[in-house]
Design an enzyme around this catalytic site. Structure first.
Site, PDB file in Angstrom:
ATOM      1  N   GLU A 173      73.290  25.247   4.870  1.00 59.31           N
ATOM      2  CA  GLU A 173      72.333  26.044   5.902  1.00 59.31           C
ATOM      3  C   GLU A 173      72.696  27.433   5.883  1.00 59.31           C
ATOM      4  OE1 GLU A 173      71.675  24.327   9.609  1.00 59.31           O
ATOM      5  OE2 GLU A 173      70.259  22.984   8.798  1.00 59.31           O
ATOM      6  N   HIS A 175      84.031   6.682 -10.952  1.00 58.82           N
ATOM      7  CA  HIS A 175      83.581   5.712 -11.589  1.00 58.82           C
ATOM      8  C   HIS A 175      81.854   5.863 -11.542  1.00 58.82           C
ATOM      9  CE1 HIS A 175      87.280   3.563 -12.291  1.00 58.82           C
ATOM     10  NE2 HIS A 175      87.853   4.454 -11.250  1.00 58.82           N
ATOM     11  N   LYS A 177      59.296  20.370   9.794  1.00 57.29           N
ATOM     12  CA  LYS A 177      58.801  20.287  11.232  1.00 57.29           C
ATOM     13  C   LYS A 177      57.535  20.682  11.362  1.00 57.29           C
ATOM     14  CE  LYS A 177      63.233  21.477  13.114  1.00 57.29           C
ATOM     15  NZ  LYS A 177      64.165  22.233  13.851  1.00 57.29           N
TER      16      LYS A 177
HETATM   17  O1  PA5 Z   1      72.804  24.267  12.270  1.00 54.53           O
HETATM   18  C1  PA5 Z   1      71.771  24.089  12.995  1.00 54.53           C
HETATM   19  O2  PA5 Z   1      71.418  24.935  13.806  1.00 54.53           O
HETATM   20  C2  PA5 Z   1      71.023  22.843  12.847  1.00 54.53           C
HETATM   21  O3  PA5 Z   1      71.328  21.832  12.222  1.00 54.53           O
HETATM   22  C3  PA5 Z   1      70.481  22.174  14.402  1.00 54.53           C
HETATM   23  O4  PA5 Z   1      72.118  21.967  14.780  1.00 54.53           O
HETATM   24  C4  PA5 Z   1      69.890  20.942  14.412  1.00 54.53           C
HETATM   25  O5  PA5 Z   1      68.637  21.176  13.791  1.00 54.53           O
HETATM   26  C5  PA5 Z   1      70.115  20.561  15.667  1.00 54.53           C
HETATM   27  O6  PA5 Z   1      69.119  21.128  16.646  1.00 54.53           O
HETATM   28  P1  PA5 Z   1      69.267  20.975  18.054  1.00 54.53           P
HETATM   29  O7  PA5 Z   1      70.866  21.171  18.527  1.00 54.53           O
HETATM   30  O8  PA5 Z   1      68.476  22.313  18.772  1.00 54.53           O
HETATM   31  O9  PA5 Z   1      68.622  19.593  18.305  1.00 54.53           O
END
Ligand code: PA5
Length: 447
Positions: free
Chosen positions: A285, A306, A420
């Site tokens: 990310e 394996h 989303k």
């Molecule tokens: O790293 C990030 O920002 C995302 O992976 C969020 O942690 C994830 O989308 C969850 O978001 P939230 O904590 O707002 O529910």
């Protein structure tokens, strides 16, 4: 913790890693001065050293309330609000804890998928169990988590009554915004705040990770101590050659520049599987944007030797490996002598199983290097809270530096929104009408 680079450096021209000193030091400088892209999300940088004993005390106090009143605690969260806690608990826990008695409540994770089977089967288990919930969401509006929390809140209140539910439901969310905050304030839940300037995937050392880890019975103070020591070891004033985060960032980016587009995080301990999952989110990310970024992959050896071993040894040469190697196990088991020796394994008799594992590791390293796979190695004395704390901060800072080296903003995740929007449109969420008609027509065959 030690970082060993010789078997990766051997794939680079002499002086290549050293040539990264100036850009890496510059990346550290802009992180430190808060002048880099994404500078409103740098709260993780000096987070470990800002954690006080008093704060750890508050986490432990809430954990104790949950431990005293629950046999299971469901942690509802996804992405950065899930993977850090899951990784640390799995790394420290007995491999078979789910089959053994324990004084700490069983910690379950949900809200990280939208599977009806998963939720139904978990709730089927919970119906006979005194359970509590830690609802973790920074935005407070993530669908997976919110949907799961809606189900669990109702179930907990129905089973345990409103008063007890209030005692065993804890929120970890924004200080003021989002549905999780509104619900927590309205219902009077105990709550912890996720700092504004700490993004989800960098939040394991906030209550997002610390509370579930404490509930599972692990020593949060030692975890923080490990992270604090690594924060010092990777400080901007530490010379480039002695700074493990700087060296890691430099080496992986030097390999990337040579066409090694995939980094495989390797472990030889099943307990580290979820550390790899956490690491993949952190790097994926953070770096995967603007058409750039090393693809983070992972394998669990020797299991995956394996399955994926053939590809790694012999497939397209676009990969490098980073191995997490644990010096010694927390247990002791030797191979017994067998008079008949029908399996031919008496040459191992008297050796620790861990020695066999280590030879598998070293043998694999040599084979993969021979096969053209650069190899970095991170060694840790043992799997405990302190060393995991070090590893967490090491990877976080290495990630911040690496993202800046490829000129992306390592602290945002705009690409996560696309699915989303489509999901909401397909589910007819109010406000998505126009998009809904368009997407549905695309899903119609032959349209
Ligand atoms: O790293 C990030 O920002 C995302 O992976 C969020 O942690 C994830 O989308 C969850 O978001 P939230 O904590 O707002 O529910």
């Amino acid at each position: 913790m030690k970082l060993i680079l010789d078997k990766a450096a051997a794939f680079l021209a002499a002086g290549t890693i050293e040539s990264y000193e100036t850009p890496v030091m510059e990346a550290q400088r802009v992180l430190e001065t808060g002048t880099c892209a994404g500078n409103d999300f740098l709260g993780w940088l000096h987070l470990p050293s800002s954690i006080t004993d008093e704060f750890v005390g508050k986490i432990n106090e809430t954990a104790r309330t949950l431990q005293e009143n629950c046999d299971a605690v469901v942690v509802a969260g996804i992405g950065g609000s899930y993977l850090g806690a899951k990784a640390v608990i799995a790394a420290l826990d007995d491999n078979f804890s789910w089959l053994k008695k324990s004084n700490a409540p069983r910690v379950l994770f949900a809200g990280n998928n939208i599977s009806e089977d998963y939720l139904t089967e978990m709730m089927d288990y919970l119906k006979d169990v005194r359970f509590g919930v830690i609802n973790i969401s920074k935005s407070g509006t993530t669908t997976e988590t919110a949907l799961t929390f809606r189900l669990l809140k109702k179930m907990c209140e129905d089973m345990r009554g409103k008063d007890m539910a209030r005692k065993v439901i804890v929120a970890v969310t924004d200080a003021v915004k989002g549905a999780a905050r509104t619900t927590a304030d309205k219902e009077g839940y105990k709550s912890f705040v996720i700092p504004d300037n700490v993004g989800g995937r960098f939040s394991v050392l906030t209550p997002v990770g610390l509370l579930p880890i404490a509930v599972a019975g692990f020593d949060v103070a030692q975890l923080v101590r490990g992270a604090q020591d690594m924060e010092k070891a990777c400080d901007v004033n530490v010379p480039f050659k002695e700074n493990p985060c700087a060296q890691y960032a430099a080496c992986r980016n030097a390999l990337y520049a040579e066409g090694k587009k995939i980094e495989i995080l390797v472990n030889y301990q099943p307990k580290l599987h979820y550390v790899s999952e956490w690491w993949k989110q952190l790097y994926g990310e953070s770096e995967g944007k603007d058409g750039k970024g090393i693809f983070p992959a992972s394998v669990d050896f020797s299991t995956d030797l394996h399955s994926m071993g053939q590809w790694i040894q012999d497939g397209e040469r676009t990969i490098f490996e980073t191995v997490i190697s644990i010096d010694r196990p927390n247990t002791s088991l030797t191979v017994p002598q067998d008079e008949q020796n029908m399996d031919g394994l008496n040459f191992l008799a008297g050796k620790h199983v861990d020695e066999v594992n280590h030879m598998a590791e070293l043998g694999t390293q040599l084979a993969h290097v021979d096969g053209g796979v650069p190899n970095m190695r991170i060694t840790m004395p043992k799997l405990d809270e302190y060393n995991i704390g070090q590893l967490i901060y090491f990877f976080e800072k290495g990630c911040g530096i690496s993202g800046l080296l490829i000129n992306v903003n390592p602290f945002n995740q705009p690409g996560v929104e696309a699915y989303k929007r489509n999901m909401f449109a397909l589910l007819d969420k109010p406000g998505y009408e126009a998009e809904s008609a368009r997407l549905k027509s695309l899903l119609t065959p032959n349209s």
